[in-house]
Design a protein around this motif. Structure first.
Motif, PDB file in Angstrom:
ATOM      1  N   ALA A 213     -14.435  15.457   5.349  1.00  0.00           N
ATOM      2  CA  ALA A 213     -15.624  15.432   4.485  1.00  0.00           C
ATOM      3  C   ALA A 213     -15.422  14.541   3.259  1.00  0.00           C
ATOM      4  O   ALA A 213     -16.401  14.155   2.607  1.00  0.00           O
ATOM      5  N   CYS A 214     -14.167  14.241   2.941  1.00  0.00           N
ATOM      6  CA  CYS A 214     -13.902  13.400   1.761  1.00  0.00           C
ATOM      7  C   CYS A 214     -14.265  11.947   2.051  1.00  0.00           C
ATOM      8  O   CYS A 214     -14.464  11.554   3.197  1.00  0.00           O
ATOM      9  N   ASP A 215     -14.349  11.145   1.002  1.00  0.00           N
ATOM     10  CA  ASP A 215     -14.794   9.758   1.162  1.00  0.00           C
ATOM     11  C   ASP A 215     -13.680   8.850   1.668  1.00  0.00           C
ATOM     12  O   ASP A 215     -13.937   7.876   2.373  1.00  0.00           O
ATOM     13  N   LEU A 216     -12.460   9.138   1.267  1.00  0.00           N
ATOM     14  CA  LEU A 216     -11.295   8.369   1.730  1.00  0.00           C
ATOM     15  C   LEU A 216     -10.177   9.350   2.051  1.00  0.00           C
ATOM     16  O   LEU A 216     -10.071  10.403   1.414  1.00  0.00           O
ATOM     17  N   ARG A 217      -9.341   8.982   3.001  1.00  0.00           N
ATOM     18  CA  ARG A 217      -8.178   9.807   3.363  1.00  0.00           C
ATOM     19  C   ARG A 217      -6.934   8.952   3.306  1.00  0.00           C
ATOM     20  O   ARG A 217      -6.860   7.905   3.964  1.00  0.00           O
ATOM     21  N   ILE A 218      -5.976   9.393   2.497  1.00  0.00           N
ATOM     22  CA  ILE A 218      -4.672   8.736   2.446  1.00  0.00           C
ATOM     23  C   ILE A 218      -3.655   9.801   2.856  1.00  0.00           C
ATOM     24  O   ILE A 218      -3.685  10.925   2.349  1.00  0.00           O
ATOM     25  N   ALA A 219      -2.789   9.438   3.813  1.00  0.00           N
ATOM     26  CA  ALA A 219      -1.882  10.449   4.370  1.00  0.00           C
ATOM     27  C   ALA A 219      -0.435  10.055   4.153  1.00  0.00           C
ATOM     28  O   ALA A 219      -0.068   8.878   4.219  1.00  0.00           O
ATOM     29  N   ILE A 220       0.372  11.062   3.910  1.00  0.00           N
ATOM     30  CA  ILE A 220       1.815  10.869   3.871  1.00  0.00           C
ATOM     31  C   ILE A 220       2.262  10.658   5.329  1.00  0.00           C
ATOM     32  O   ILE A 220       1.667  11.210   6.253  1.00  0.00           O
ATOM     33  N   GLU A 221       3.301   9.826   5.492  1.00  0.00           N
ATOM     34  CA  GLU A 221       3.746   9.449   6.843  1.00  0.00           C
ATOM     35  C   GLU A 221       4.066  10.674   7.721  1.00  0.00           C
ATOM     36  O   GLU A 221       3.856  10.661   8.931  1.00  0.00           O
ATOM     37  N   SER A 222       4.563  11.737   7.102  1.00  0.00           N
ATOM     38  CA  SER A 222       4.974  12.927   7.865  1.00  0.00           C
ATOM     39  C   SER A 222       3.826  13.912   8.111  1.00  0.00           C
ATOM     40  O   SER A 222       4.035  14.971   8.701  1.00  0.00           O
TER      41      SER A 222
ATOM     42  N   ILE B 205      -6.572   5.522  15.063  1.00  0.00           N
ATOM     43  CA  ILE B 205      -7.907   5.845  15.585  1.00  0.00           C
ATOM     44  C   ILE B 205      -8.980   5.868  14.486  1.00  0.00           C
ATOM     45  O   ILE B 205     -10.132   6.137  14.766  1.00  0.00           O
ATOM     46  N   GLY B 206      -8.584   5.588  13.253  1.00  0.00           N
ATOM     47  CA  GLY B 206      -9.568   5.503  12.174  1.00  0.00           C
ATOM     48  C   GLY B 206      -9.849   6.814  11.470  1.00  0.00           C
ATOM     49  O   GLY B 206     -10.812   6.929  10.703  1.00  0.00           O
ATOM     50  N   LEU B 207      -9.013   7.813  11.708  1.00  0.00           N
ATOM     51  CA  LEU B 207      -9.237   9.111  11.059  1.00  0.00           C
ATOM     52  C   LEU B 207      -8.795   9.059   9.600  1.00  0.00           C
ATOM     53  O   LEU B 207      -9.389   9.704   8.744  1.00  0.00           O
ATOM     54  N   VAL B 208      -7.740   8.307   9.315  1.00  0.00           N
ATOM     55  CA  VAL B 208      -7.322   8.128   7.920  1.00  0.00           C
ATOM     56  C   VAL B 208      -7.359   6.643   7.560  1.00  0.00           C
ATOM     57  O   VAL B 208      -7.203   5.786   8.427  1.00  0.00           O
ATOM     58  N   ASN B 209      -7.572   6.388   6.269  1.00  0.00           N
ATOM     59  CA  ASN B 209      -7.652   5.006   5.803  1.00  0.00           C
ATOM     60  C   ASN B 209      -6.287   4.374   5.618  1.00  0.00           C
ATOM     61  O   ASN B 209      -6.094   3.190   5.891  1.00  0.00           O
ATOM     62  N   ARG B 210      -5.349   5.174   5.082  1.00  0.00           N
ATOM     63  CA  ARG B 210      -4.029   4.629   4.765  1.00  0.00           C
ATOM     64  C   ARG B 210      -2.949   5.653   5.079  1.00  0.00           C
ATOM     65  O   ARG B 210      -3.171   6.850   4.897  1.00  0.00           O
ATOM     66  N   VAL B 211      -1.795   5.156   5.476  1.00  0.00           N
ATOM     67  CA  VAL B 211      -0.610   6.007   5.642  1.00  0.00           C
ATOM     68  C   VAL B 211       0.488   5.413   4.769  1.00  0.00           C
ATOM     69  O   VAL B 211       0.683   4.199   4.753  1.00  0.00           O
ATOM     70  N   VAL B 212       1.157   6.298   4.035  1.00  0.00           N
ATOM     71  CA  VAL B 212       2.132   5.846   3.050  1.00  0.00           C
ATOM     72  C   VAL B 212       3.462   6.567   3.295  1.00  0.00           C
ATOM     73  O   VAL B 212       3.472   7.767   3.606  1.00  0.00           O
ATOM     74  N   ALA B 213       4.548   5.833   3.144  1.00  0.00           N
ATOM     75  CA  ALA B 213       5.884   6.435   3.283  1.00  0.00           C
ATOM     76  C   ALA B 213       6.002   7.613   2.318  1.00  0.00           C
ATOM     77  O   ALA B 213       5.474   7.568   1.196  1.00  0.00           O
ATOM     78  N   ASP B 214       6.692   8.650   2.763  1.00  0.00           N
ATOM     79  CA  ASP B 214       6.765   9.884   1.980  1.00  0.00           C
ATOM     80  C   ASP B 214       7.195   9.629   0.529  1.00  0.00           C
ATOM     81  O   ASP B 214       6.621  10.198  -0.399  1.00  0.00           O
TER      82      ASP B 214
ATOM     83  N   GLN C   4       6.765   7.119  -1.358  1.00  0.00           N
ATOM     84  CA  GLN C   4       5.776   6.388  -2.195  1.00  0.00           C
ATOM     85  C   GLN C   4       4.438   7.110  -2.305  1.00  0.00           C
ATOM     86  O   GLN C   4       3.507   6.613  -2.941  1.00  0.00           O
ATOM     87  N   PHE C   5       4.313   8.277  -1.691  1.00  0.00           N
ATOM     88  CA  PHE C   5       3.000   8.898  -1.532  1.00  0.00           C
ATOM     89  C   PHE C   5       2.304   9.153  -2.883  1.00  0.00           C
ATOM     90  O   PHE C   5       1.172   8.703  -3.104  1.00  0.00           O
ATOM     91  N   GLY C   6       2.998   9.845  -3.791  1.00  0.00           N
ATOM     92  CA  GLY C   6       2.383  10.203  -5.069  1.00  0.00           C
ATOM     93  C   GLY C   6       1.907   8.976  -5.832  1.00  0.00           C
ATOM     94  O   GLY C   6       0.783   8.930  -6.357  1.00  0.00           O
ATOM     95  N   GLN C   7       2.772   7.972  -5.836  1.00  0.00           N
ATOM     96  CA  GLN C   7       2.470   6.720  -6.544  1.00  0.00           C
ATOM     97  C   GLN C   7       1.246   6.012  -5.937  1.00  0.00           C
ATOM     98  O   GLN C   7       0.366   5.538  -6.652  1.00  0.00           O
ATOM     99  N   GLU C   8       1.182   5.980  -4.605  1.00  0.00           N
ATOM    100  CA  GLU C   8       0.065   5.298  -3.930  1.00  0.00           C
ATOM    101  C   GLU C   8      -1.250   6.062  -4.106  1.00  0.00           C
ATOM    102  O   GLU C   8      -2.308   5.455  -4.257  1.00  0.00           O
ATOM    103  N   VAL C   9      -1.174   7.378  -4.103  1.00  0.00           N
ATOM    104  CA  VAL C   9      -2.388   8.179  -4.330  1.00  0.00           C
ATOM    105  C   VAL C   9      -2.907   7.909  -5.740  1.00  0.00           C
ATOM    106  O   VAL C   9      -4.100   7.665  -5.953  1.00  0.00           O
ATOM    107  N   SER C  10      -1.992   7.910  -6.721  1.00  0.00           N
ATOM    108  CA  SER C  10      -2.406   7.664  -8.111  1.00  0.00           C
ATOM    109  C   SER C  10      -3.009   6.281  -8.260  1.00  0.00           C
ATOM    110  O   SER C  10      -4.022   6.100  -8.945  1.00  0.00           O
ATOM    111  N   ALA C  11      -2.396   5.285  -7.613  1.00  0.00           N
ATOM    112  CA  ALA C  11      -2.897   3.912  -7.734  1.00  0.00           C
ATOM    113  C   ALA C  11      -4.301   3.791  -7.148  1.00  0.00           C
ATOM    114  O   ALA C  11      -5.186   3.152  -7.740  1.00  0.00           O
ATOM    115  N   LEU C  12      -4.511   4.438  -6.008  1.00  0.00           N
ATOM    116  CA  LEU C  12      -5.829   4.381  -5.365  1.00  0.00           C
ATOM    117  C   LEU C  12      -6.877   5.083  -6.227  1.00  0.00           C
ATOM    118  O   LEU C  12      -7.980   4.550  -6.462  1.00  0.00           O
TER     119      LEU C  12
END
Ligand code: T3D
Length: 261
Positions: A120-129, A178-187, A189-197
């Motif tokens: 339901a959210c507008d963007l999804r960023i996922a940790i690699e794990s 499959i397009g379910l998430v927009n980005r996947v980030v290495a564990d 770097q996750f916090g940093q990438e979420v904050s940047a986005l």
């Protein structure tokens, strides 16, 4: 929005970004009625706060959200339709209606209605794990909280059928493919990438909310109606200070400094 530390949600606001952390880590942040109502209230609060320009929803501990707390609604007496309408629907509606982008920062497993929340959210960023599962079928239920509406629109009907009928777990890499998430980030770097986005969205132009409104409308309109909506929203964007700044910055060959108005 005041900064507060509370259970079952930890809400913090920093530089225009409200981060709502589902906070039942020992139960993989599964939803109780209390947690659902707190989330709905905090989304409403964020929507009404002019200082908030992006919202992040994430989970405490190793999970994002494992859906409905399966120990809460075990009584055969429960009016489950009423429960869903009262506690889940306001969250989906709040995310849809707020003219602020909402990011699901999927820090771990997203299952059942927890996956629906991410969808339901507008963007999804996922940790690699992270892992994803339409878990409903595993316990003899039907995907709810928008799970049958958002999923086919993101991944197509064939994949949505497969995920929903089989309830298999997929990895973050597969979710991205499959397009379910927009980005996947290495564990790491996750916090940093979420904050940047989130920071990037929070410092975007006033048209950010109008873009969300246009794309939300497009889910239900035909082309003629959508063209009309775009024209009206463009008129609003055209009247903003940020548009003027965008033009000046272009002419001066520099980065625009948007104020969100
Ligand atoms: O009632 C209504 O309102 C109807 C609406 C329903 C909406 C729904 O969301 S239905 C779908 C509900 N969710 C699920 O069916 C998922 C259940 N959980 C799992 O299948 C697994 O836990 C996961 C695949 C998500 C993760 O597996 P794993 O191995 O990484 O963790 P775990 O060991 O299973 O879980 C850790 C703990 O969290 C564990 O507790 P324990 O043994 O350490 O004391 C587990 O029981 C608890 N937990 C996980 N999910 C839930 C939960 N407790 C309550 N409700 C949960 N959904």
């Amino acid at each position: 929005m005041p900064s507060e530390l509370s259970t079952p949600i930890d809400a913090r606001t920093l530089a225009g970004v409200a981060t709502l952390t589902l906070n039942r880590p020992d139960r993989l942040n599964s939803f109780t009625a209390e947690l659902l109502d707190a989330l709905a209230a905090m989304l409403q609060e964020a929507a009404g706060d002019p200082l908030i320009r992006a919202v992040v929803i994430t989970g405490a501990g190793r999970g994002f959200c494992a859906g409905q707390d399966l120990t809460e609604n075990v009584s055969g007496e429960l009016d489950v339709a009423e429960h869903i309408r009262r506690h889940y629907l306001p969250i989906v509606a709040a995310i849809r209606d707020m003219e602020i982008p909402v990011i699901a920062a999927v820090n771990g497993v997203a299952a059942g209605a927890g996956l629906s929340l991410a969808l339901a959210c507008d963007l999804r960023i996922a940790i690699e794990s992270a892992t994803f599962t339409q878990a409903f079928v595993r316990i003899g239920l039907v995907p709810d909280a928008g799970g049958t509406w958002f999923l086919p629109r993101l991944v197509g009907i064939a994949k949505a059928m497969e995920l929903s009928l089989l309830g298999e777990t997929i990895t973050a890499a597969e979710a991205h493919r499959i397009g379910l998430v927009n980005r996947v980030v290495a564990d790491a770097q996750f916090g940093q990438e979420v904050s940047a986005l989130a920071d990037r969205l929070a410092h975007g132009p006033a048209s950010t909310g109008l873009i969300k409104r246009a794309l939300t409308a497009s889910r239900q309109t035909g082309l003629e109606e959508q063209l009309d909506i775009e024209a009206d929203l463009q008129a609003k964007a055209f009247a903003t200070e940020d548009f003027r700044e965008g033009i000046v910055a272009f002419v001066e060959k520099r980065q625009a400094r948007f104020q969100g108005r």
